[in-house]
Motif scaffolding. Structure first.
Motif, PDB file in Angstrom:
ATOM      1  N   GLU A  36       0.842  -1.189   0.000  1.00 40.04           N
ATOM      2  CA  GLU A  36       0.000   0.000   0.000  1.00 40.04           C
ATOM      3  C   GLU A  36       0.884   1.248   0.000  1.00 40.04           C
ATOM      4  OE1 GLU A  36      -1.883  -3.376   2.294  1.00 40.04           O
ATOM      5  OE2 GLU A  36       0.037  -2.330   2.369  1.00 40.04           O
ATOM      6  N   SER A 218      -6.549  -3.344   7.832  1.00 35.88           N
ATOM      7  CA  SER A 218      -7.462  -3.368   6.691  1.00 35.88           C
ATOM      8  C   SER A 218      -8.894  -3.672   7.121  1.00 35.88           C
ATOM      9  CB  SER A 218      -6.977  -4.413   5.688  1.00 35.88           C
ATOM     10  OG  SER A 218      -7.913  -4.619   4.661  1.00 35.88           O
ATOM     11  N   ASP A 223      -7.341   0.921   7.178  1.00 31.62           N
ATOM     12  CA  ASP A 223      -5.908   1.203   6.969  1.00 31.62           C
ATOM     13  C   ASP A 223      -5.458   2.524   7.583  1.00 31.62           C
ATOM     14  OD1 ASP A 223      -4.824  -1.080   5.783  1.00 31.62           O
ATOM     15  OD2 ASP A 223      -5.485  -0.513   3.787  1.00 31.62           O
TER      16      ASP A 223
END
Length: 280
Positions: A36, A218, A223
């Motif tokens: 990410e 998540s 997040d």
């Protein structure tokens, strides 16, 4: 030389000072498999909350000859992180580590050490408290109390998990994770891994902890690392790099969850008694 409990308990805190950079934060994130951009790209970088385990880390402290610990039989059993202030991606960190408690389980069962690390900026900011339960398998029978070990959180046995998140690990994940400070050769040297009873180098337990932390991020807080407040686990079995880690999560109330993590390929639990607190 037998373990000297008074020496351990009365030792001054081990102080580690770090000037942490964006690059260090990115390297940690890559070691636990993050892709990410918020965790690997300096233009928008955030620190993973599980990074607490490597901040102010004093290394493998058990070889200190003054302590008399049989360091070849030391096992990391449980890990807890309580976050008071979210970590910046870069900054000045001070870790102070001490042996807080010792429990004597008997000459044939070993001892348990509770190791606490307080992470600050060296001034007014208190970032986190990191607590490890360490099994000293060769050091029982010193005459101490057997009581005082943490009581692990139980995962619900009467219902299926509410959420399940599967995340892969790379075949070189242990090689990357060790660059954040844990250079135990068990995780890179095949000969040492075989001597330890493993077919090949295994992934660091705290790297598995980091992967589970990504699953919780998540599933529970979109997040947003600033919303994770606590994460506890017991290490049950090792993961081999390249395996998939499935984290099963039970919502237990507002801002509370239990969890466990499994190897998908072997269908065995690798992290048990997981507990997470988060801001809703």
């Amino acid at each position: 030389m037998a373990m000297n409990p008074e020496t351990l308990l009365n030792a001054p805190p081990i102080r580690v000072v770090q000037d942490w950079s964006d690059k260090d934060t990115i390297l940690y994130a890559l070691g636990v498999g993050s892709e990410e951009l918020d965790f690997v790209y300096e233009a928008r970088l955030k620190a993973l909350p599980t990074m607490a385990v490597v901040l102010g880390y004093p290394g493998f402290i058990w070889r200190n000859p003054q302590w008399g610990v049989d360091w070849t039989k030391v096992l990391h059993g449980e890990q807890s992180v309580v976050i008071h202030t979210p970590f910046p991606a870069s900054g000045h960190f001070v870790g102070e580590t001490r042996i807080a408690r010792l429990m004597d389980k008997g000459a044939d069962k070993g001892a348990i050490a509770i190791v606490e690390r307080r992470i600050t900026d060296g001034a007014s900011l208190h970032y986190a408290d990191v607590v490890a339960t360490i099994f000293l398998r060769g050091d029982g029978g010193f005459g101490g109390s057997p009581d005082g070990a943490p009581v692990p959180h139980q995962t619900p046995a009467d219902r299926a998990p509410d959420i399940s998140v599967s995340l892969p690990t790379a075949s070189n994940s242990a090689m990357i994770y060790r660059l954040s400070g844990d250079f135990n050769p068990l995780h890179i040297d095949p000969d040492i891994a075989r001597a330890g009873g493993f077919d090949r180098p295994i992934l660091h337990g705290l790297a598995t902890y980091g992967v589970a932390g990504r699953a919780l991020l998540s599933a529970l807080v979109d997040d947003d690392p600033a919303r994770i407040q606590r994460m506890d686990v017991r290490f049950s079995r090792p993961i081999e790099p390249g395996e998939t880690i499935r984290t099963e999560i039970w919502i237990e109330g507002e801002g509370r969850a239990a969890f466990q993590s499994k190897s998908v390929e072997r269908d065995v639990t690798v992290l048990s008694h997981g507990y997470c607190e988060f801001a809703v």
